[in-house]
Every structure is written in C-alpha cells, then in structure tokens.
Design an enzyme around this catalytic site. Sequence first.
Site, mmCIF file in Angstrom:
data_model
loop_
_atom_site.group_PDB
_atom_site.id
_atom_site.type_symbol
_atom_site.label_atom_id
_atom_site.label_comp_id
_atom_site.label_asym_id
_atom_site.label_seq_id
_atom_site.Cartn_x
_atom_site.Cartn_y
_atom_site.Cartn_z
ATOM 1 N N PHE A 106 1.095 -1.174 0.087
ATOM 2 C CA PHE A 106 -0.347 -0.046 -0.095
ATOM 3 C C PHE A 106 0.725 1.267 -0.195
ATOM 4 O O PHE A 106 0.533 1.975 -0.443
ATOM 5 C CB PHE A 106 -1.251 0.049 1.861
ATOM 6 C CG PHE A 106 -0.654 0.266 2.430
ATOM 7 C CD1 PHE A 106 -0.313 1.939 2.979
ATOM 8 C CD2 PHE A 106 0.264 -0.364 3.537
ATOM 9 C CE1 PHE A 106 -0.131 2.015 4.278
ATOM 10 C CE2 PHE A 106 0.866 -0.730 4.737
ATOM 11 C CZ PHE A 106 0.610 1.352 4.749
ATOM 12 N N LYS A 107 1.954 1.692 0.527
ATOM 13 C CA LYS A 107 3.226 2.405 0.860
ATOM 14 C C LYS A 107 3.710 2.786 -1.030
ATOM 15 O O LYS A 107 4.454 3.767 -0.807
ATOM 16 C CB LYS A 107 4.101 2.086 1.613
ATOM 17 C CG LYS A 107 3.480 1.707 2.664
ATOM 18 C CD LYS A 107 4.789 1.749 3.823
ATOM 19 C CE LYS A 107 4.136 0.792 5.584
ATOM 20 N NZ LYS A 107 5.435 0.799 6.266
ATOM 21 N N ASP A 108 3.374 2.040 -1.909
ATOM 22 C CA ASP A 108 3.871 2.580 -3.434
ATOM 23 C C ASP A 108 3.195 4.183 -3.394
ATOM 24 O O ASP A 108 4.018 4.811 -4.130
ATOM 25 C CB ASP A 108 3.363 1.597 -4.298
ATOM 26 C CG ASP A 108 4.297 0.098 -4.443
ATOM 27 O OD1 ASP A 108 4.911 0.604 -4.256
ATOM 28 O OD2 ASP A 108 4.056 -1.737 -4.060
ATOM 29 N N ALA A 111 4.904 6.950 -1.297
ATOM 30 C CA ALA A 111 6.083 7.024 -1.699
ATOM 31 C C ALA A 111 6.829 7.166 -2.969
ATOM 32 O O ALA A 111 7.544 8.675 -3.069
ATOM 33 C CB ALA A 111 7.043 5.429 -2.067
ATOM 34 N N THR A 140 7.478 -0.015 4.031
ATOM 35 C CA THR A 140 7.926 1.254 3.432
ATOM 36 C C THR A 140 9.423 1.541 3.058
ATOM 37 O O THR A 140 8.899 2.312 1.870
ATOM 38 C CB THR A 140 8.486 2.291 4.707
ATOM 39 O OG1 THR A 140 6.893 2.826 5.186
ATOM 40 C CG2 THR A 140 8.738 3.585 4.693
#
Length: 433
Positions: A106-108, A111, A140
């Site tokens: 999900f952090k794509d 970022a 992350t």
Amino acid sequence: MRYYSTNGEAPIADLHKAVVKGLAEDRGLYMPEEIKKLPKVFFENIQDMTFQQIAYNVASAFFGDDVDLDALQDIVYDTLSFDCPVVNLKDNIYALELFHGPTLAFKDVGARFMARLLQYFIRMEGKEQVNVLVATSGDTGSAVANGFLGVDGIHVYVLYPKGKVSPIQECQFTTLGKNITAIEVDGVFDDCQTLVKNAFMDKELNNHMKLTSANSINVARFLPQAFYYFNAYARMKAMGKADNLVICVPSGNFGNICAALFGHEMGLPVKRFIAANNANDIFYKYLQTGIYDPKPSVQTLANAMDVGDPSNFARIYNLYGKSHEKITSLISGATYNDDRIRESMRECHHSCSYILDPHGACGYQALVEGLKENEVGVFCETAHPAKFKEKVDEILGIDVEIPERLAAFMKGEKQSVAMSKDFVDFKKYLMAR
C-alpha cells in the site's frame, strides 16, 4: 496551505518546507492548519470517476494552493498507474486490495507521490542534492526505494532492523544500488526510527547535508494514502454498498489510518473506523484507558506493524483536539497475537478461498468480530501475501506463487551497510558521505 507542528513550538511552514524538511524543528510532525471540505457534487458523482480522477480532486484540495495544478495532475497520474479493487469475501466484508503498485504494497502510492513532489520542489530551487532518510519495519523501505529509484537530485538511505523483515521485503531495497543505500541496523524498528529523528535534530549533520524523511512522518508521504479511501467509497457506492460503511485499517505507525481520518474530515462518508493492531497494542490500550504509554516493540508475524511508539498518534491526537472522547467516538481498536493471526488466515482461506497476509488478517478479523448489524465493512489488504511467503506457506500449507515483479528482486545481489543503533555511529557514517 500553512503547516504547524504537533508540538506547537516550531515556526509555521509552507508545503515546500514541510516536505523538504520532513520533521519540524521541535521534533513535532507537520499538520495542515486547514482541511478543506470537498464539494457535495464530488461525492454525488464519485462512483463514475476513475481512481486517477478521484485522486486528482483530493490532491487539489490538499496541495492545490502550493503546487501548479498541471504539474500536480502529472504527479497524480504518474503515481497511479494501477487500480485498487474491492473484493467481496463474505456477507458484508470486503477486502480493499492495496497491493497493485510496483512493490505490491500500500505504501507505493505515498512513496511515488512524495518522490515526484520532492523532485518538483528541487527543480524549482535548483539546489543541492536532497538526502532521504527512511526507517522501515518492512514495506516502507521497499516502496520508498522503488518510488525514488533513479530520481535525479535525491539519494535515499533505508534503515531497517537486522533479521526482522521478510527475505522478499529485504530484497526489494537492498538489491537496487544507484541512488539507494540500505543500512542494516542491529536493533528493532523503533531504533531505526530514533536514528532518523535524531539525524533531523543534529545541527552539524544538517549543515553538512540536506535531509528529509519519506516515512509517514512526512506530510507528502501519508496524505496521498487518503486517495485509497475515496476510491474505496466510490467502488462501494457503485455497488450500492456505501451506506453505514466501516473502514478497518491494519495499523503500525498509523500513517495509513491517519490519511483515512483526514479523508473523513474532508467529507468522506464513512460511519466509523477500526484500527487493527498486532501484539503491539499501544493505541488499543489508549482507546481503552485514555493513557498513551509507548513501549519497546515486540516482534510478531505481522512485522510491518511492529511499532511500539507510533509517530502518527500525535497527528490523530491533534486532529481531534486532544480529546479522547472525540477519538473513541469515531475509532475503535482491535489487537491480535500471532496465534489469532494464524487462525484468522486459516479461517479466511477455508471459508472464503482468499489468501490473507498476516497484516490483512488483523483487519479481516476485526471486521468479523466488530461489524454491527446493517454495517458494511472494508478492510485493507495492505500487501501481497507472497511478500511473506515463508509465513503464509507454513500457516496455510500452500505454495504461494511469487509474482514476476517480486521474483525479479530476489535475483539481485544484497548490498547493505551494517550499523549499530548508536546515533554516534550513524552520524559518523553520514558525515563521511
């Protein structure tokens, strides 16, 4: 837009400073002074919009005063080259699959968005290289490393706890080279996060090199994650399932659920939220007692949530005027030990033929136990189960197929720098760069 510090003792900043600096001078986290409500017509038509269109409308409300709108649209559309579907598992429980980005986590989104926004500001300034420090408990690091890979004017240092991330996660940020340096810290995630925060506060180090962070402590990293929840609402509305909507977010450093709460303040029609914890239950205990008592993190199956002092608690606390009553009126909690996580993964696989990763299992179980009559629940499946293949295979007795994108990382050669958890050693290393 103006940004203040959660500690209340730092100068007000604009977006440029908040993004480039990352952490306020008083060690507080930046918060926008105003959260703009989105117009009623946006929600009336949201089910007919694409993910990119939805995200651009939300981004314009967040960042439109400080970023050229054409440039902002380019950033949003470049960031969102994929969709995040909702999948019905059983009854009124849906999985929001946030693992369709480049590193399958999900952090794509946060970022990549931050990488492009930071590059936008660097080009405006025409100044020296910016060095990104990021502490990771798993996803992350891979999302930031790949989001910033090859971006001109930026070097990334990923700090991760030795032996406490999955082999596939580790491959995703230790095999890249170029402008990415992986630092293997002999400690836990909280030690990595402390090293990063201490670096921001060290005047000598900051005079030596320009530093910022890509953890969820940075407003440009966590705010774009609100896109997910507007998109989820749109997809549920298209199915006629948006009334009495409950969002459940597996939570570690609380950046993701914090973004969802900011979305709610912008008018997102969600009835309530559930923060699902593993055995690191600091926030859960705060909800029960009104006392925030951070402790050293403990290692669990859901390693990306192994956080004993979640940074974004400060933002949630500020968002609701430091009122325990307001927080608990909207957010409830759940906590699960490793045995319960295993049971949830097995139950879901047996009853729904769906493979959960250990983090998503916390979210799923919280809805199974906590969903009320006439409510519809959506939980975040935050990463592809293949990122935790050894654990998932053992628990479910299966052989999870590794997607091609992940397999490619595993072919690379590990490149990392061994580091103690002593800030003196870390500072010495950076001062030599």
